[in-house]
Scaffold this motif. Structure first.
Motif, PDB file in Angstrom:
ATOM      1  N   ASP A 149       0.817  -1.219   0.000  1.00 17.33           N
ATOM      2  CA  ASP A 149       0.000   0.000   0.000  1.00 17.33           C
ATOM      3  C   ASP A 149       0.850   1.267   0.000  1.00 17.33           C
ATOM      4  OD1 ASP A 149      -2.320  -1.646   0.183  1.00 17.33           O
ATOM      5  OD2 ASP A 149      -2.076  -1.744   2.352  1.00 17.33           O
ATOM      6  N   SER A 150       1.939   1.269  -0.764  1.00 15.74           N
ATOM      7  CA  SER A 150       2.833   2.436  -0.795  1.00 15.74           C
ATOM      8  C   SER A 150       3.243   2.742  -2.227  1.00 15.74           C
ATOM      9  CB  SER A 150       4.074   2.185   0.071  1.00 15.74           C
ATOM     10  OG  SER A 150       3.726   1.882   1.400  1.00 15.74           O
ATOM     11  N   PRO A 151       2.272   3.091  -3.088  1.00 12.67           N
ATOM     12  CA  PRO A 151       2.592   3.263  -4.510  1.00 12.67           C
ATOM     13  C   PRO A 151       3.531   4.430  -4.798  1.00 12.67           C
ATOM     14  CG  PRO A 151       0.361   4.011  -4.029  1.00 12.67           C
ATOM     15  CD  PRO A 151       0.849   3.323  -2.801  1.00 12.67           C
ATOM     16  N   GLU A 152       3.595   5.399  -3.895  1.00 12.99           N
ATOM     17  CA  GLU A 152       4.447   6.575  -4.119  1.00 12.99           C
ATOM     18  C   GLU A 152       5.817   6.444  -3.476  1.00 12.99           C
ATOM     19  OE1 GLU A 152       3.363   8.910  -6.132  1.00 12.99           O
ATOM     20  OE2 GLU A 152       1.457   7.838  -6.328  1.00 12.99           O
ATOM     21  N   ALA A 153       6.086   5.320  -2.840  1.00 11.13           N
ATOM     22  CA  ALA A 153       7.317   5.207  -2.040  1.00 11.13           C
ATOM     23  C   ALA A 153       8.573   5.377  -2.880  1.00 11.13           C
ATOM     24  CB  ALA A 153       7.339   3.862  -1.310  1.00 11.13           C
ATOM     25  N   THR A 154       8.637   4.735  -4.039  1.00 10.34           N
ATOM     26  CA  THR A 154       9.828   4.832  -4.879  1.00 10.34           C
ATOM     27  C   THR A 154      10.088   6.269  -5.299  1.00 10.34           C
ATOM     28  OG1 THR A 154       9.649   2.563  -5.717  1.00 10.34           O
ATOM     29  CG2 THR A 154      10.870   4.137  -7.055  1.00 10.34           C
ATOM     30  N   THR A 155       9.037   6.933  -5.780  1.00 10.61           N
ATOM     31  CA  THR A 155       9.180   8.313  -6.244  1.00 10.61           C
ATOM     32  C   THR A 155       9.589   9.235  -5.109  1.00 10.61           C
ATOM     33  OG1 THR A 155       7.503   7.955  -7.953  1.00 10.61           O
ATOM     34  CG2 THR A 155       7.984  10.234  -7.349  1.00 10.61           C
ATOM     35  N   THR A 156       8.968   9.068  -3.949  1.00 11.84           N
ATOM     36  CA  THR A 156       9.250   9.945  -2.814  1.00 11.84           C
ATOM     37  C   THR A 156      10.676   9.765  -2.320  1.00 11.84           C
ATOM     38  OG1 THR A 156       6.922   9.835  -2.154  1.00 11.84           O
ATOM     39  CG2 THR A 156       8.490  10.629  -0.512  1.00 11.84           C
ATOM     40  N   ALA A 157      11.114   8.512  -2.176  1.00  7.21           N
ATOM     41  CA  ALA A 157      12.478   8.255  -1.694  1.00  7.21           C
ATOM     42  C   ALA A 157      13.523   8.743  -2.690  1.00  7.21           C
ATOM     43  CB  ALA A 157      12.658   6.768  -1.419  1.00  7.21           C
ATOM     44  N   THR A 158      13.298   8.471  -3.968  1.00 10.42           N
ATOM     45  CA  THR A 158      14.250   8.903  -4.995  1.00 10.42           C
ATOM     46  C   THR A 158      14.342  10.419  -5.041  1.00 10.42           C
ATOM     47  OG1 THR A 158      13.750   6.923  -6.302  1.00 10.42           O
ATOM     48  CG2 THR A 158      14.834   8.746  -7.439  1.00 10.42           C
ATOM     49  N   GLN A 159      13.191  11.083  -4.929  1.00 15.42           N
ATOM     50  CA  GLN A 159      13.180  12.547  -4.950  1.00 15.42           C
ATOM     51  C   GLN A 159      13.959  13.117  -3.770  1.00 15.42           C
ATOM     52  OE1 GLN A 159      11.770  14.556  -7.425  1.00 15.42           O
ATOM     53  NE2 GLN A 159      12.957  16.106  -6.352  1.00 15.42           N
ATOM     54  N   ALA A 160      13.838  12.489  -2.612  1.00 17.34           N
ATOM     55  CA  ALA A 160      14.556  12.969  -1.427  1.00 17.34           C
ATOM     56  C   ALA A 160      16.065  12.871  -1.621  1.00 17.34           C
ATOM     57  CB  ALA A 160      14.126  12.172  -0.194  1.00 17.34           C
ATOM     58  N   VAL A 161      16.525  11.794  -2.243  1.00 15.74           N
ATOM     59  CA  VAL A 161      17.959  11.658  -2.522  1.00 15.74           C
ATOM     60  C   VAL A 161      18.413  12.732  -3.499  1.00 15.74           C
ATOM     61  CG1 VAL A 161      19.745  10.157  -3.499  1.00 15.74           C
ATOM     62  CG2 VAL A 161      17.967   9.189  -2.015  1.00 15.74           C
TER      63      VAL A 161
END
Length: 330
Positions: A308-320
């Motif tokens: 239930d975390s469809p945005e997790a990849t985008t959010t983590a990558t953006q933070a890096v």
């Protein structure tokens, strides 16, 4: 007729700090110019120049493409000393112990959703392997960096990683008490070695651990791999845990993320110090371009496995990427 030489006036501080015309701080006294093994580029450790140990340090420390600075002039922005670090982390660990005690009294684990319990031995408890690789890579920096002020920062970073390992190990044992058949405490090694969610980070960190040049090791770990892991595990996994009713996981991660922010602060300061010499800018950028795609693949492999975390990849990558942009390397 001979004259007696004028008696030398005793120094009021260490000789390497005498020119600053002010009383040195505790940080300067206990943190600067401590590495006898870095003073002679041809014979590190004051040993013969052709023995294997000397050749290693001549190549990977003194021969690094990251050059042209007196690295002893670098200063940790926090001016953290060993004494201050222990005081700081003693308070953090007291808080963590309080969280554990309070949640145990409430029989917290018994109230976890069983579907989430099934996730823990796959995506959370194996993280002790991941953070142990950060600890190992940080300890390599401790040995290979060219100044004591950088060495101290890497030492505290290694200790921060050990905190994460210890917290995960404790939670592993606690969950196993309530759910003995969950796989917590028994399934982690297999997950780390074989589960698709972990293979990106495992490959990334295995490569980081053989980045022997001190400059590349620093860039690969502190600017790319560690931020990627921190964002995926301490941010996205914790956020997923909160949505699944595991608020304790999020509270633990919040305290660990304070260590992350301190690490990024001194890492950014070291980058700024290095690129004051223009030739170093291209070197740092080249290493980031080399390592960033591998880290992005690791983030994607792990975050896609979070429920239930469809945005997790985008959010983590953006933070890096946001962290890297803050370094002003353009």
């Amino acid at each position: 007729m001979s004259t007696k030489p004028e008696p030398l006036k005793p120094l009021r501080t260490w000789s390497h700090l005498a020119g600053r015309r002010r009383r040195p701080s505790e940080y300067e006294i206990v943190s600067t110019n401590l590495m006898y093994d870095a003073k002679n580029a041809e014979s590190p450790f004051e040993l013969g120049p052709n023995i294997p140990l000397s050749k290693w340090f001549k190549k990977y420390r003194h021969g690094s493409p990251l050059t042209g600075r007196d690295w002893e002039e670098f200063r940790d922005p926090a001016e953290l000393t060993y004494r201050a670090y222990n005081i700081l982390q003693d308070g953090q660990e007291t808080y963590i112990e309080g969280l554990f005690d309070q949640h145990n009294e409430l029989r917290y684990d018994a109230g976890l959703d069983t579907a989430w319990v099934d996730v823990l031995p796959r995506l959370y408890t194996p993280a002790r392997y991941a953070f142990h690789t950060v600890q190992m890579a940080s300890h390599y920096l401790v040995q290979i960096v060219p100044s004591s002020t950088i060495r101290n920062c890497a030492t505290y970073q290694a200790a921060d990683a050990l905190r994460c390992v210890s917290h995960i190990a404790y939670r592993t044992a606690e969950v196993k008490k309530t759910y003995p058949d969950s796989g917590c405490g028994t399934a982690e090694c297999a997950a780390w070695e074989n589960d698709a969610a972990w293979q990106g980070f495992r490959a990334l960190m295995e490569k980081v651990l053989i980045a022997y040049d001190w400059g590349e090791s620093f860039v690969a770990l502190n600017l790319v791999a560690k931020p990627a892991m921190d964002e995926a595990l301490l941010r996205q996994l914790a956020a997923t845990g909160r949505r699944q009713g595991d608020s304790l996981l999020g509270l633990i991660a919040d305290t660990e993320y304070r260590d992350v922010q301190r690490s990024r602060t001194w890492s950014a300061a070291l980058v700024r110090f290095a690129i004051e010499r223009p030739e170093n800018l291209a070197v740092v950028r080249g290493w980031i371009e080399k390592w960033l795609p591998v880290a992005e693949q690791a983030i994607d492999a792990y975050c896609r496995a979070l429920p239930d975390s469809p945005e997790a990849t985008t959010t983590a990558t953006q933070a890096v990427h946001d962290f890297l942009r803050s370094l002003d390397l353009n």
